[in-house]
Write an enzyme that holds these catalytic residues in place. Structure first.
Site, PDB file in Angstrom:
ATOM      1  N   ASN A   1      59.534   4.287  52.856  1.00  0.00           N
ATOM      2  CA  ASN A   1      58.781   5.503  52.038  1.00  0.00           C
ATOM      3  C   ASN A   1      59.010   6.565  53.093  1.00  0.00           C
ATOM      4  OD1 ASN A   1      59.099   3.760  50.160  1.00  0.00           O
ATOM      5  ND2 ASN A   1      56.607   4.270  49.168  1.00  0.00           N
TER       6      ASN A   1
ATOM      7  N   GLU B   1      60.710 -18.365  53.260  1.00  0.00           N
ATOM      8  CA  GLU B   1      62.157 -17.823  54.072  1.00  0.00           C
ATOM      9  C   GLU B   1      62.180 -16.312  54.073  1.00  0.00           C
ATOM     10  OE1 GLU B   1      64.788 -19.530  55.435  1.00  0.00           O
ATOM     11  OE2 GLU B   1      63.886 -20.908  54.261  1.00  0.00           O
TER      12      GLU B   1
ATOM     13  N   ASP C   1      58.585  -1.176  52.241  1.00  0.00           N
ATOM     14  CA  ASP C   1      58.585  -0.454  53.892  1.00  0.00           C
ATOM     15  C   ASP C   1      59.684   0.767  53.847  1.00  0.00           C
ATOM     16  OD1 ASP C   1      56.993   0.479  56.179  1.00  0.00           O
ATOM     17  OD2 ASP C   1      58.198  -1.392  57.313  1.00  0.00           O
TER      18      ASP C   1
ATOM     19  N   LEU D   1      58.356 -12.290  33.175  1.00  0.00           N
ATOM     20  CA  LEU D   1      58.146 -11.982  34.638  1.00  0.00           C
ATOM     21  C   LEU D   1      56.977 -11.800  34.713  1.00  0.00           C
ATOM     22  CD1 LEU D   1      59.760 -10.634  37.513  1.00  0.00           C
ATOM     23  CD2 LEU D   1      59.611  -8.769  36.229  1.00  0.00           C
TER      24      LEU D   1
ATOM     25  N   SER E   1      52.584  -8.339  58.582  1.00  0.00           N
ATOM     26  CA  SER E   1      51.487  -7.056  58.263  1.00  0.00           C
ATOM     27  C   SER E   1      50.744  -7.478  57.762  1.00  0.00           C
ATOM     28  CB  SER E   1      52.517  -6.015  57.837  1.00  0.00           C
ATOM     29  OG  SER E   1      53.581  -5.420  58.721  1.00  0.00           O
TER      30      SER E   1
ATOM     31  N   HIS F   1      56.738   8.244  48.032  1.00  0.00           N
ATOM     32  CA  HIS F   1      56.261   6.957  47.795  1.00  0.00           C
ATOM     33  C   HIS F   1      56.739   7.219  46.002  1.00  0.00           C
ATOM     34  CE1 HIS F   1      54.068   5.954  51.150  1.00  0.00           C
ATOM     35  NE2 HIS F   1      53.362   7.038  50.954  1.00  0.00           N
TER      36      HIS F   1
ATOM     37  N   ARG G   1      61.307  -7.838  53.548  1.00  0.00           N
ATOM     38  CA  ARG G   1      60.770  -6.845  53.474  1.00  0.00           C
ATOM     39  C   ARG G   1      61.985  -5.379  54.493  1.00  0.00           C
ATOM     40  NH1 ARG G   1      55.783  -4.926  58.155  1.00  0.00           N
ATOM     41  NH2 ARG G   1      56.320  -3.143  57.898  1.00  0.00           N
TER      42      ARG G   1
ATOM     43  N   ARG H   1      55.166  12.923  53.168  1.00  0.00           N
ATOM     44  CA  ARG H   1      55.719  11.631  52.542  1.00  0.00           C
ATOM     45  C   ARG H   1      55.196  11.050  50.992  1.00  0.00           C
ATOM     46  NH1 ARG H   1      55.201   8.171  56.834  1.00  0.00           N
ATOM     47  NH2 ARG H   1      53.878   6.416  55.968  1.00  0.00           N
TER      48      ARG H   1
ATOM     49  N   ARG I   1      59.562   7.088  56.135  1.00  0.00           N
ATOM     50  CA  ARG I   1      61.035   7.253  56.806  1.00  0.00           C
ATOM     51  C   ARG I   1      61.623   8.689  56.173  1.00  0.00           C
ATOM     52  NH1 ARG I   1      61.417   2.194  60.255  1.00  0.00           N
ATOM     53  NH2 ARG I   1      59.226   2.033  58.378  1.00  0.00           N
TER      54      ARG I   1
END
Ligand code: FPP
Length: 256
Positions: free
Chosen positions: A34, A219, A32, A143, A208, A49, A200, A45, A36
């Site tokens: 991007n 956690e 979260d 991974l 969300s 991103h 987050r 904006r 701002r």
């Protein structure tokens, strides 16, 4: 300062009393901030991103060093379609560009790419690339990079429930066979372990609609950095803090 700059993020994680067991094997991230990040710089904006995509590259790269075996990223939610058309189109183009540019390197580095979410609403070009990268990297084991696009936890649960209902209606399974394992097997995350830790960024403290079923015992870490500013060192610091937590999974720990 010099030495600090040279220190690898992995060096920041002190060996936990429980040893390897305290490492977060599966980390899920709500990326979260991007918008701002861009607005504060007077940029559109979409530039935020784009900067966020660079952070994705850096964070993916450091996962093996940090003991992270599965990384799930929330890239686009079922609610994000309500953003301005230009932003949605730009994000879709960014996902395509990321896959076009990075698939070969991800594959070389042993990364297996998977996607969560309902693909029907995505464009055919992006869908084709998602299928192709999943096929190409299916044999990799360093991974798991799991990217959630057009994903919502409630939507995923509803789709899984509908599939089970259809199987019951066809007589393939009895209603009594609908249990936690059957439901989990019908989720987009089938075969993946539940996340140990959800991060987050940007200081917001909401989940969300992200991995509602899978995070029953996860956690959480809410960190102030905007996603484009989140560094491998920040990531290592969150993992180090996680390593000091005691996870009880609803049990009482002896002596506690
Ligand atoms: C939330 O920030 C971010 C998103 C909705 C998009 C996340 C996408 C990326 C990081 C792009 C690259 C991803 C991949 C997988 C290559 P926001 O726009 O809601 O920020 P704000 O709350 O500051 O407006």
């Amino acid at each position: 300062m010099r030495d600090q700059a040279r220190a690898r993020p992995v060096d920041m994680i002190a060996p936990a009393p429980g040893g390897e067991g305290r490492r977060a094997a599966h980390v899920a991230i709500i990326m979260d901030g991007n918008g701002r990040w861009a607005t504060r710089r007077g940029l559109p904006r979409l530039r935020g991103h784009q900067a966020g995509a660079e952070t994705v590259r850096r964070i993916v790269e450091c996962c093996p060093d940090l003991g992270v075996r599965h990384l799930t990223l929330f890239a686009f939610s079922t609610e994000n379609w309500q953003r301005p058309r230009e932003e949605v189109t730009g994000l879709m183009a960014l996902f395509r560009r990321y896959l076009r540019r990075d698939t070969a390197e991800l594959d070389r580095n042993g990364v297996r790419v998977r996607f969560l979410g309902e693909r029907g609403r995505l464009g055919p070009a992006l869908r084709g690339m998602m299928d192709a990268v999943e096929r190409q990297t299916a044999g990799n084991a360093t991974l798991d990079l799991v990217i959630a696009i057009n994903y919502g936890g409630r939507d995923e649960l509803a789709r899984a429930a509908r599939r089970l209902a259809e199987r019951v209606a066809r007589g393939e399974i009895a209603p009594e066979e609908v249990d936690e394992a059957a439901l989990a097997a019908g989720l987009d995350t089938a075969g993946l372990p539940d996340p140990d830790l959800v991060i987050r960024t940007s200081g917001e403290t909401r989940i969300s609609n992200f991995l509602l079923w899978q995070c029953a015992y996860a956690e959480y870490a809410f960190v102030p950095q905007l996603w484009p500013d989140f560094t491998p060192e920040d990531f290592a610091a969150v993992l180090a803090e996680y390593a000091s937590r005691e996870r009880r999974f609803g049990r009482v720990i002896a002596g506690g």
